[in-house]
Scaffold this motif. Sequence first.
Motif, PDB file in Angstrom:
ATOM      1  N   ASN A   2      -0.327  -5.575   3.404  1.00 51.73           N
ATOM      2  CA  ASN A   2      -0.965  -6.815   3.043  1.00 51.73           C
ATOM      3  C   ASN A   2      -2.472  -6.644   2.746  1.00 51.73           C
ATOM      4  O   ASN A   2      -3.168  -7.402   2.321  1.00 51.73           O
ATOM      5  CB  ASN A   2      -0.504  -8.077   3.591  1.00 51.73           C
ATOM      6  CG  ASN A   2       1.135  -8.392   3.371  1.00 51.73           C
ATOM      7  OD1 ASN A   2       1.539  -7.942   2.264  1.00 51.73           O
ATOM      8  ND2 ASN A   2       1.509  -9.126   4.497  1.00 51.73           N
ATOM      9  N   LEU A   3      -2.992  -5.848   3.848  1.00 58.30           N
ATOM     10  CA  LEU A   3      -4.299  -5.681   3.632  1.00 58.30           C
ATOM     11  C   LEU A   3      -4.860  -4.788   2.569  1.00 58.30           C
ATOM     12  O   LEU A   3      -6.185  -4.846   2.065  1.00 58.30           O
ATOM     13  CB  LEU A   3      -4.949  -4.854   5.179  1.00 58.30           C
ATOM     14  CG  LEU A   3      -4.799  -5.761   6.395  1.00 58.30           C
ATOM     15  CD1 LEU A   3      -4.968  -4.780   7.605  1.00 58.30           C
ATOM     16  CD2 LEU A   3      -5.575  -7.008   6.189  1.00 58.30           C
ATOM     17  N   ILE A   4      -4.056  -4.075   1.930  1.00 55.38           N
ATOM     18  CA  ILE A   4      -4.302  -3.167   0.771  1.00 55.38           C
ATOM     19  C   ILE A   4      -4.025  -3.607  -0.286  1.00 55.38           C
ATOM     20  O   ILE A   4      -4.783  -3.912  -1.387  1.00 55.38           O
ATOM     21  CB  ILE A   4      -3.458  -1.739   1.169  1.00 55.38           C
ATOM     22  CG1 ILE A   4      -3.968  -1.080   2.376  1.00 55.38           C
ATOM     23  CG2 ILE A   4      -3.978  -0.942  -0.238  1.00 55.38           C
ATOM     24  CD1 ILE A   4      -5.211  -0.628   2.482  1.00 55.38           C
ATOM     25  N   ILE A   5      -2.724  -4.261  -0.779  1.00 55.77           N
ATOM     26  CA  ILE A   5      -2.407  -4.761  -1.900  1.00 55.77           C
ATOM     27  C   ILE A   5      -2.560  -6.337  -1.908  1.00 55.77           C
ATOM     28  O   ILE A   5      -1.960  -6.978  -1.217  1.00 55.77           O
ATOM     29  CB  ILE A   5      -1.133  -4.604  -2.136  1.00 55.77           C
ATOM     30  CG1 ILE A   5      -0.627  -3.159  -2.257  1.00 55.77           C
ATOM     31  CG2 ILE A   5      -0.393  -5.205  -3.411  1.00 55.77           C
ATOM     32  CD1 ILE A   5       0.439  -2.651  -2.533  1.00 55.77           C
ATOM     33  N   ASP A   7      -4.324 -10.023  -4.075  1.00 57.53           N
ATOM     34  CA  ASP A   7      -4.514 -10.510  -5.358  1.00 57.53           C
ATOM     35  C   ASP A   7      -5.380  -9.893  -6.147  1.00 57.53           C
ATOM     36  O   ASP A   7      -4.951  -9.798  -7.285  1.00 57.53           O
ATOM     37  CB  ASP A   7      -4.647 -12.012  -5.358  1.00 57.53           C
ATOM     38  CG  ASP A   7      -3.870 -13.022  -4.675  1.00 57.53           C
ATOM     39  OD1 ASP A   7      -2.668 -12.457  -4.484  1.00 57.53           O
ATOM     40  OD2 ASP A   7      -4.103 -14.148  -4.039  1.00 57.53           O
ATOM     41  N   GLN A   8      -6.339  -9.324  -5.722  1.00 53.47           N
ATOM     42  CA  GLN A   8      -7.295  -8.674  -6.803  1.00 53.47           C
ATOM     43  C   GLN A   8      -6.924  -7.226  -7.064  1.00 53.47           C
ATOM     44  O   GLN A   8      -7.036  -6.691  -7.969  1.00 53.47           O
ATOM     45  CB  GLN A   8      -8.706  -8.312  -5.883  1.00 53.47           C
ATOM     46  CG  GLN A   8      -9.564  -9.871  -6.031  1.00 53.47           C
ATOM     47  CD  GLN A   8      -9.027 -10.660  -4.830  1.00 53.47           C
ATOM     48  OE1 GLN A   8      -8.555 -10.376  -3.812  1.00 53.47           O
ATOM     49  NE2 GLN A   8      -9.193 -11.950  -4.821  1.00 53.47           N
ATOM     50  N   ARG A   9      -5.950  -6.754  -6.205  1.00 55.18           N
ATOM     51  CA  ARG A   9      -5.444  -5.410  -6.271  1.00 55.18           C
ATOM     52  C   ARG A   9      -3.774  -5.396  -6.367  1.00 55.18           C
ATOM     53  O   ARG A   9      -3.313  -4.601  -6.195  1.00 55.18           O
ATOM     54  CB  ARG A   9      -5.797  -4.565  -4.925  1.00 55.18           C
ATOM     55  CG  ARG A   9      -7.039  -4.165  -4.816  1.00 55.18           C
ATOM     56  CD  ARG A   9      -6.960  -3.252  -3.576  1.00 55.18           C
ATOM     57  NE  ARG A   9      -8.473  -2.586  -3.515  1.00 55.18           N
ATOM     58  CZ  ARG A   9      -8.627  -1.825  -2.468  1.00 55.18           C
ATOM     59  NH1 ARG A   9      -7.760  -1.489  -1.391  1.00 55.18           N
ATOM     60  NH2 ARG A   9      -9.759  -1.142  -2.295  1.00 55.18           N
TER      61      ARG A   9
END
Length: 73
Positions: A2-5, A7-9
């Motif tokens: 969740n830290l990587i993916i 709303d922006q990614r």
Amino acid sequence: MNLIITDQRSKILIKHASALMFIKLHGPPLRQWNPSPYVTTWLRHNHRSADDSRTRVAAPISSDSPDALWQFL
């Protein structure tokens, strides 16, 4: 994950998400990472720096009035 993916990614590829997660889990803390060798390599391959002034300046919008947009009715 969740830290990587976020709303922006949300459209990031699985391959890139996997690489970013690996770096997040196994990489050094950001304060210990030295970006200088990577920046030097980037600039040696004829890429422009962030403060490069060779880009063209955008042409000003030719309008008689800043309110001209709202006078279409």
